[in-house]
Design a protein around this motif. Structure first.
Motif, short mmCIF file in Angstrom:
data_model
loop_
_atom_site.label_atom_id
_atom_site.label_comp_id
_atom_site.label_asym_id
_atom_site.label_seq_id
_atom_site.Cartn_x
_atom_site.Cartn_y
_atom_site.Cartn_z
N SER A 34 -100.97 31.62 18.98
CA SER A 34 -100.35 30.38 18.50
C SER A 34 -98.86 30.35 18.81
CB SER A 34 -100.54 30.26 16.98
OG SER A 34 -99.78 31.25 16.31
N ALA A 35 -98.27 29.20 18.56
CA ALA A 35 -96.82 29.01 18.69
C ALA A 35 -96.35 28.23 17.47
CB ALA A 35 -96.50 28.24 19.96
N GLN A 36 -95.08 28.38 17.16
CA GLN A 36 -94.46 27.55 16.14
C GLN A 36 -93.41 26.71 16.86
OE1 GLN A 36 -93.92 29.16 12.09
NE2 GLN A 36 -94.38 31.10 13.09
N VAL A 37 -93.41 25.42 16.58
CA VAL A 37 -92.57 24.48 17.31
C VAL A 37 -91.61 23.81 16.32
CG1 VAL A 37 -92.55 22.44 18.77
CG2 VAL A 37 -94.42 24.10 18.97
N PHE A 38 -90.31 23.86 16.65
CA PHE A 38 -89.29 23.25 15.80
C PHE A 38 -88.84 21.93 16.42
CE2 PHE A 38 -84.82 22.63 14.58
CZ PHE A 38 -85.00 22.47 13.21
N ASP A 39 -88.91 20.88 15.65
CA ASP A 39 -88.43 19.56 16.06
C ASP A 39 -87.07 19.35 15.41
OD1 ASP A 39 -87.82 16.88 16.39
OD2 ASP A 39 -89.87 16.21 16.08
N PRO A 40 -85.98 19.40 16.19
CA PRO A 40 -84.64 19.28 15.60
C PRO A 40 -84.35 17.90 15.00
CG PRO A 40 -84.49 19.28 17.98
CD PRO A 40 -85.93 19.56 17.64
N ILE A 41 -85.08 16.89 15.41
CA ILE A 41 -84.86 15.55 14.85
C ILE A 41 -85.40 15.46 13.43
CG2 ILE A 41 -85.43 13.09 15.09
CD1 ILE A 41 -85.35 13.56 18.15
N GLY A 43 -86.40 18.24 11.73
CA GLY A 43 -86.07 19.47 11.02
C GLY A 43 -87.31 20.22 10.54
N VAL A 44 -88.47 19.95 11.14
CA VAL A 44 -89.73 20.50 10.69
C VAL A 44 -90.33 21.45 11.74
CG1 VAL A 44 -92.11 19.91 10.04
CG2 VAL A 44 -90.21 18.47 9.28
N TRP A 45 -90.87 22.58 11.23
CA TRP A 45 -91.64 23.49 12.06
C TRP A 45 -93.11 23.11 11.97
CZ3 TRP A 45 -89.87 27.35 15.18
CH2 TRP A 45 -88.56 27.80 14.99
N SER A 46 -93.82 23.17 13.09
CA SER A 46 -95.27 22.96 13.08
C SER A 46 -95.92 24.08 13.87
CB SER A 46 -95.63 21.60 13.68
OG SER A 46 -95.17 21.50 15.01
N LYS A 47 -97.19 24.32 13.60
CA LYS A 47 -97.92 25.38 14.28
C LYS A 47 -98.88 24.76 15.29
CE LYS A 47 -100.42 29.64 13.36
NZ LYS A 47 -100.94 30.54 12.32
N VAL A 48 -98.92 25.35 16.49
CA VAL A 48 -99.86 24.93 17.53
C VAL A 48 -100.77 26.11 17.83
CG1 VAL A 48 -100.12 24.10 19.90
CG2 VAL A 48 -98.16 23.35 18.53
N GLU A 49 -102.03 25.96 17.52
CA GLU A 49 -102.99 27.04 17.78
C GLU A 49 -103.32 27.09 19.27
OE1 GLU A 49 -103.94 29.26 15.71
OE2 GLU A 49 -103.26 28.36 13.83
N GLY A 55 -103.26 35.32 25.12
CA GLY A 55 -102.86 36.38 24.21
C GLY A 55 -101.95 37.36 24.92
N GLY A 56 -101.62 38.46 24.28
CA GLY A 56 -100.74 39.45 24.87
C GLY A 56 -99.30 38.96 24.91
N SER A 57 -98.47 39.67 25.64
CA SER A 57 -97.05 39.34 25.70
C SER A 57 -96.81 38.08 26.55
CB SER A 57 -96.28 40.50 26.33
OG SER A 57 -94.94 40.12 26.55
N PRO A 58 -96.02 37.15 26.03
CA PRO A 58 -95.72 35.92 26.79
C PRO A 58 -94.42 36.02 27.59
CG PRO A 58 -94.92 35.68 24.58
CD PRO A 58 -95.54 37.06 24.66
#
Length: 153
Positions: A34-41, A43-49, A55-58
């Motif tokens: 997954s990733a966590q995405v921050f929207d600066p407009i 101010g909210v973090w969301s999760k993207v599965e 997997g592994g190192s990105p």
């Protein structure tokens, strides 16, 4: 962020900051998809599965040319955010199995890697058309490129 991440990778794409993969400090070696995405407009973090479905190192991912690219397992994968899938757009060059370093440069992507984790290093410029352009290194260069960044003024 709502989840701690160690050995993750951060990129900026479409004006948002994405923290891709990584693992909890107490769970080394268990990198997530997954990733966590921050929207600066907002101010909210969301999760993207499954943003990093391999997997592994990105470490060999890069936001460039208007897309998110992963150079992983002998392939170039372009992330499609609308469908939340990675699409193979090219294979790595024949003499590169492992991409160790990627960075954007003008309208291309610089990629260094080798045939194995510690094999002879080769360098290329990747064009989003799938074309690979070899980059010759000076003969007296003996280092192994593991990270790079480009700043254009």
């Amino acid at each position: 962020m709502t989840q701690e991440r160690d050995r993750c990778h951060g990129v900026v794409l479409d004006g948002k900051f994405s923290v891709i993969s990584g693992h909890a400090i107490e769970s080394p070696g268990r990198s997530g998809k997954s990733a966590q995405v921050f929207d600066p407009i907002s101010g909210v973090w969301s999760k993207v599965e499954n943003m990093w479905s391999s997997g592994g190192s990105p470490q060999s991912c890069l936001a460039a040319l208007g897309h998110l690219y992963f150079f992983h397992n002998e392939y170039v994968i372009r992330y499609n955010g609308n469908e939340n899938v990675g699409e193979v757009v090219a294979s790595l060059p024949e003499n590169m199995d492992v991409a160790t370093c990627v960075t954007a440069w003008r309208d291309k992507i610089f990629v260094s890697g080798s045939t194995s984790r510690w094999g002879e290093q080769v360098c290329y410029m990747f064009h989003n058309s799938g074309e690979w352009i070899p980059v010759e290194r000076p003969h007296d260069f003996e280092g192994f490129v593991q990270s790079a960044i480009t700043v254009e003024l």
